[in-house]
Design a protein around this motif. Structure first.
Motif, PDB file in Angstrom:
ATOM      1  N   ASP A 261       0.809  -1.225   0.000  1.00  0.00           N
ATOM      2  CA  ASP A 261       0.000   0.000   0.000  1.00  0.00           C
ATOM      3  C   ASP A 261       0.836   1.266   0.000  1.00  0.00           C
ATOM      4  OD1 ASP A 261      -2.234  -1.630   0.130  1.00  0.00           O
ATOM      5  OD2 ASP A 261      -2.282  -1.595   2.350  1.00  0.00           O
ATOM      6  N   LEU A 262       2.156   1.125   0.157  1.00  0.00           N
ATOM      7  CA  LEU A 262       3.017   2.305   0.212  1.00  0.00           C
ATOM      8  C   LEU A 262       3.309   2.824  -1.190  1.00  0.00           C
ATOM      9  CD1 LEU A 262       5.594   1.141   2.930  1.00  0.00           C
ATOM     10  CD2 LEU A 262       3.665   2.701   3.228  1.00  0.00           C
ATOM     11  N   PRO A 263       3.446   4.159  -1.345  1.00  0.00           N
ATOM     12  CA  PRO A 263       3.774   4.722  -2.661  1.00  0.00           C
ATOM     13  C   PRO A 263       5.179   4.341  -3.088  1.00  0.00           C
ATOM     14  CG  PRO A 263       3.883   6.419  -0.980  1.00  0.00           C
ATOM     15  CD  PRO A 263       3.277   5.213  -0.322  1.00  0.00           C
ATOM     16  N   VAL A 264       5.391   4.209  -4.365  1.00  0.00           N
ATOM     17  CA  VAL A 264       6.685   3.836  -4.915  1.00  0.00           C
ATOM     18  C   VAL A 264       7.309   5.055  -5.581  1.00  0.00           C
ATOM     19  CG1 VAL A 264       7.903   2.349  -6.561  1.00  0.00           C
ATOM     20  CG2 VAL A 264       5.933   1.462  -5.289  1.00  0.00           C
ATOM     21  N   ARG A 265       8.562   5.333  -5.189  1.00  0.00           N
ATOM     22  CA  ARG A 265       9.273   6.461  -5.780  1.00  0.00           C
ATOM     23  C   ARG A 265      10.588   5.984  -6.358  1.00  0.00           C
ATOM     24  NH1 ARG A 265       9.984  10.954  -1.376  1.00  0.00           N
ATOM     25  NH2 ARG A 265      10.580   9.086  -0.168  1.00  0.00           N
ATOM     26  N   GLN A 266      10.999   6.591  -7.430  1.00  0.00           N
ATOM     27  CA  GLN A 266      12.263   6.250  -8.066  1.00  0.00           C
ATOM     28  C   GLN A 266      13.218   7.420  -7.894  1.00  0.00           C
ATOM     29  OE1 GLN A 266      12.117   5.578 -12.314  1.00  0.00           O
ATOM     30  NE2 GLN A 266      13.894   4.215 -12.254  1.00  0.00           N
ATOM     31  N   ILE A 267      14.400   7.136  -7.361  1.00  0.00           N
ATOM     32  CA  ILE A 267      15.387   8.181  -7.104  1.00  0.00           C
ATOM     33  C   ILE A 267      16.649   7.862  -7.885  1.00  0.00           C
ATOM     34  CG2 ILE A 267      16.807   9.337  -5.363  1.00  0.00           C
ATOM     35  CD1 ILE A 267      14.672   8.655  -3.317  1.00  0.00           C
ATOM     36  N   LEU A 268      17.108   8.827  -8.643  1.00  0.00           N
ATOM     37  CA  LEU A 268      18.334   8.673  -9.425  1.00  0.00           C
ATOM     38  C   LEU A 268      19.392   9.616  -8.879  1.00  0.00           C
ATOM     39  CD1 LEU A 268      16.810   8.522 -13.032  1.00  0.00           C
ATOM     40  CD2 LEU A 268      17.503   6.619 -11.576  1.00  0.00           C
ATOM     41  N   GLU A 269      20.599   9.084  -8.614  1.00  0.00           N
ATOM     42  CA  GLU A 269      21.706   9.911  -8.156  1.00  0.00           C
ATOM     43  C   GLU A 269      22.939   9.622  -8.995  1.00  0.00           C
ATOM     44  OE1 GLU A 269      22.520   9.342  -4.076  1.00  0.00           O
ATOM     45  OE2 GLU A 269      20.651  10.268  -3.369  1.00  0.00           O
ATOM     46  N   ALA A 270      23.684  10.654  -9.245  1.00  0.00           N
ATOM     47  CA  ALA A 270      24.917  10.501 -10.015  1.00  0.00           C
ATOM     48  C   ALA A 270      26.023  10.013  -9.075  1.00  0.00           C
ATOM     49  CB  ALA A 270      25.314  11.820 -10.649  1.00  0.00           C
ATOM     50  N   VAL A 271      26.725   8.969  -9.458  1.00  0.00           N
ATOM     51  CA  VAL A 271      27.808   8.394  -8.668  1.00  0.00           C
ATOM     52  C   VAL A 271      29.133   8.796  -9.276  1.00  0.00           C
ATOM     53  CG1 VAL A 271      28.850   6.283  -7.816  1.00  0.00           C
ATOM     54  CG2 VAL A 271      26.362   6.455  -8.005  1.00  0.00           C
ATOM     55  N   GLN A 272      29.947   9.454  -8.481  1.00  0.00           N
ATOM     56  CA  GLN A 272      31.247   9.879  -8.966  1.00  0.00           C
ATOM     57  C   GLN A 272      32.211   8.691  -8.950  1.00  0.00           C
ATOM     58  OE1 GLN A 272      31.919  12.853 -10.190  1.00  0.00           O
ATOM     59  NE2 GLN A 272      29.807  13.526  -9.780  1.00  0.00           N
ATOM     60  N   PRO A 273      32.874   8.458 -10.025  1.00  0.00           N
ATOM     61  CA  PRO A 273      33.828   7.344 -10.071  1.00  0.00           C
ATOM     62  C   PRO A 273      34.999   7.601  -9.115  1.00  0.00           C
ATOM     63  CG  PRO A 273      34.056   8.702 -12.025  1.00  0.00           C
ATOM     64  CD  PRO A 273      32.836   9.204 -11.304  1.00  0.00           C
ATOM     65  N   LEU A 274      35.534   6.556  -8.549  1.00  0.00           N
ATOM     66  CA  LEU A 274      36.656   6.654  -7.638  1.00  0.00           C
ATOM     67  C   LEU A 274      37.923   6.896  -8.425  1.00  0.00           C
ATOM     68  CD1 LEU A 274      37.342   6.325  -4.589  1.00  0.00           C
ATOM     69  CD2 LEU A 274      37.894   3.938  -5.097  1.00  0.00           C
ATOM     70  N   SER A 275      38.662   7.909  -8.062  1.00  0.00           N
ATOM     71  CA  SER A 275      39.889   8.234  -8.786  1.00  0.00           C
ATOM     72  C   SER A 275      40.928   7.145  -8.554  1.00  0.00           C
ATOM     73  CB  SER A 275      40.443   9.578  -8.321  1.00  0.00           C
ATOM     74  OG  SER A 275      40.866   9.490  -6.975  1.00  0.00           O
ATOM     75  N   PRO A 276      41.788   6.917  -9.522  1.00  0.00           N
ATOM     76  CA  PRO A 276      42.825   5.877  -9.373  1.00  0.00           C
ATOM     77  C   PRO A 276      43.702   6.103  -8.140  1.00  0.00           C
ATOM     78  CG  PRO A 276      42.677   6.574 -11.657  1.00  0.00           C
ATOM     79  CD  PRO A 276      41.809   7.526 -10.871  1.00  0.00           C
ATOM     80  N   SER A 277      44.039   7.354  -7.844  1.00  0.00           N
ATOM     81  CA  SER A 277      44.915   7.617  -6.691  1.00  0.00           C
ATOM     82  C   SER A 277      44.204   7.291  -5.378  1.00  0.00           C
ATOM     83  CB  SER A 277      45.356   9.080  -6.700  1.00  0.00           C
ATOM     84  OG  SER A 277      44.222   9.936  -6.615  1.00  0.00           O
ATOM     85  N   SER A 278      42.903   7.656  -5.305  1.00  0.00           N
ATOM     86  CA  SER A 278      42.136   7.359  -4.096  1.00  0.00           C
ATOM     87  C   SER A 278      41.974   5.860  -3.908  1.00  0.00           C
ATOM     88  CB  SER A 278      40.770   8.038  -4.155  1.00  0.00           C
ATOM     89  OG  SER A 278      40.022   7.724  -3.007  1.00  0.00           O
ATOM     90  N   ALA A 279      41.707   5.161  -5.003  1.00  0.00           N
ATOM     91  CA  ALA A 279      41.562   3.707  -4.937  1.00  0.00           C
ATOM     92  C   ALA A 279      42.860   3.055  -4.487  1.00  0.00           C
ATOM     93  CB  ALA A 279      41.128   3.158  -6.288  1.00  0.00           C
TER      94      ALA A 279
END
Length: 454
Positions: A44-62
């Motif tokens: 019975d709950l409403p359904v919502r769709q949420i889109l977020e942009a994911v920043q790729p992990l930089s090679p140095s951070s990884a």
């Protein structure tokens, strides 16, 4: 930065964090189970769709995070008690160590020899790497000084030329805590002490404290009970032994006897600090002119009675007390006096006679060694010789007599009739305050035995 912090926490508290996560997950599951039936139907709950942009992990951070994970190491801790059959290799194996360098160091280092010498049962704690290499070892043990203990510390030191081990022995003061205990006598005093997991030294002190009021040889009865408050001597959180009994209560045949340790503040008339001792809670000193026993509380083979003499093979009055003890046990004078005779005398073997006030005399026979000389002044509790089996003795024991005007008397009766000394008048207010506190503690200790019985 966050990952480094988490890694540090994991390194320091791996078990605690794992347990916390388990409790959190379990708690979440239980909460969901309890709350879900009361929630609305998900359909019975409403359904919502949420889109977020994911920043790729930089090679140095990884790479930084990968390096942090690669460099992460657990530090493990383990404690084992030494055994009489232990070798260095067997102890290291139980500690889950696979370290040839540590093995060689423990075998050769003079300080490390303390681990396996002397009495077994010493707790050895190690800090190790996840590759089973020793980082640090520590062990503590008691000394003859009840104020301090010894601590062995062995550490791995890292240097430019590799790693090496160092060792040192430290001296540190005990931490003292008060322990409450209670027990009921079913068969013997020491059986009750064992059942209540009270240290033997505490039991010996209890018997010594009340020895002038209770004949532990003949008057102990089933159903007698005692409550006690005593010190524990702790070294880095590890209990190494028991200290002084602070207060105690013994109920013998329905009659209660209480005692507490007290050292009056200040000095006496000669300028010497007052000595500490045990007092009843109403302020009467339990120190008597005579001790009831010339050896520390022990099993007694025969009391003040008739017996069949093992050598003469005839019935005769045995007007004394034989204290069963191993050879070498210290024999102490029961009161202040002067040594009247110290030497060999017929069936007594090595014997010491001590002259006391009011035509009183004590005899200590069958000694293996005499530690005093004729004419020497001795004080109550002083060691005058060692128990043995010289003279007409079939086994090691101390034959003891107390005579008044040449007539033998029951030493227990004489000890009970001795004069008592009250708390100095100037210390009565302080004593009363302490006595009230000890009285409350003994009442609390009594509830322990009642709870166990229930």
């Amino acid at each position: 930065m966050v990952l480094s912090t988490v890694a540090g926490s994991l390194r320091r508290h791996p078990k605690r964090i794992t347990a916390s996560l388990a409790v959190l997950l379990l708690g979440t599951g239980v909460t969901a189970f309890g709350v879900a039936p009361l929630a609305p139907d998900a359909a019975d709950l409403p359904v919502r769709q949420i889109l977020e942009a994911v920043q790729p992990l930089s090679p140095s951070s990884a790479q930084t995070q990968l390096n942090a994970l690669a460099n992460f190491n657990f530090t493990l801790f383990r404690t084992e008690s030494t055994r009489s059959s232990d070798t260095v290799a067997s102890l290291l194996k139980r500690l889950n160590l696979d370290d040839a360098g540590a093995d060689a160091f423990l075998r050769s280092d003079a300080n490390a020899q303390q681990i396996l010498t002397g009495q077994a049962g010493k707790n050895v704690t190690v800090e190790t790497s996840e590759s089973q290499q020793l980082l640090k070892l520590s062990m503590r043990w008691a000394t003859d000084d009840e104020q301090v203990f010894k601590r062995l510390v062995i550490e791995r030191k890292l240097g430019a030329d590799g790693s090496r081990f160092t060792s040192r022995i430290e001296t540190a003061p005990y931490t003292r805590s008060a322990q409450l205990a209670s027990a009921t006598v079913q068969t013997s005093l020491f059986a009750a002490i064992d059942d209540a997991r009270i240290p033997d030294s505490v039991g010996v002190q209890i018997a010594e404290i009340f020895s002038s009021n209770i004949d532990f040889r003949r008057a102990l009865r089933k159903g007698d009970r005692f409550n006690v408050v005593y010190e524990t001597l702790e070294a880095d959180g590890e209990v190494l032994g028991a200290g002084r009994v602070l207060s105690a209560e013994f109920v013998n045949e329905g009659k209660a006897y209480q005692a507490m340790w007290f050292q009056p503040p200040g000095n006496d008339a000669t300028g010497v600090p007052f000595k500490g001792g045990y007092y009843s809670l109403n302020g009467q000193s339990l120190r008597r002119a005579f001790l009831s026993s010339p050896v520390e509380f022990s099993r007694i083979s025969s009391g003040f009675s008739m017996r069949f003499h093992p050598i003469l093979q005839t019935w005769r009055a045995h007007n004394g007390t034989d204290f069963a003890a191993t050879s070498g046990t210290p024999a102490r004078t029961v009161g202040d006096g002067v040594v009247e005779f110290a030497g060999v005398q017929n069936g007594f073997g090595n014997v010491v006679f001590v002259k006391h006030a009011n035509n009183q005399e004590t005899v200590y026979a069958h000694l293996s060694k005499i530690n005093v000389q004729q004419g020497q002044k001795v004080s109550q509790g002083q060691t005058i010789g060692l128990v043995g089996m010289t003279g007409w003795a079939t086994g090691p024991h101390l034959h003891f007599e107390l005579r008044v005007n040449g007539v033998q008397q029951d030493p227990m009766t004489m000890a009970q009739q001795s004069d008592v000394i009250p708390v100095p008048a100037a210390a009565k207010a302080h004593f009363k305050q302490l006595a009230e506190g000890f009285r409350n503690q003994l009442q609390a200790a009594a509830t322990i035995d009642q709870t166990q019985a229930e």
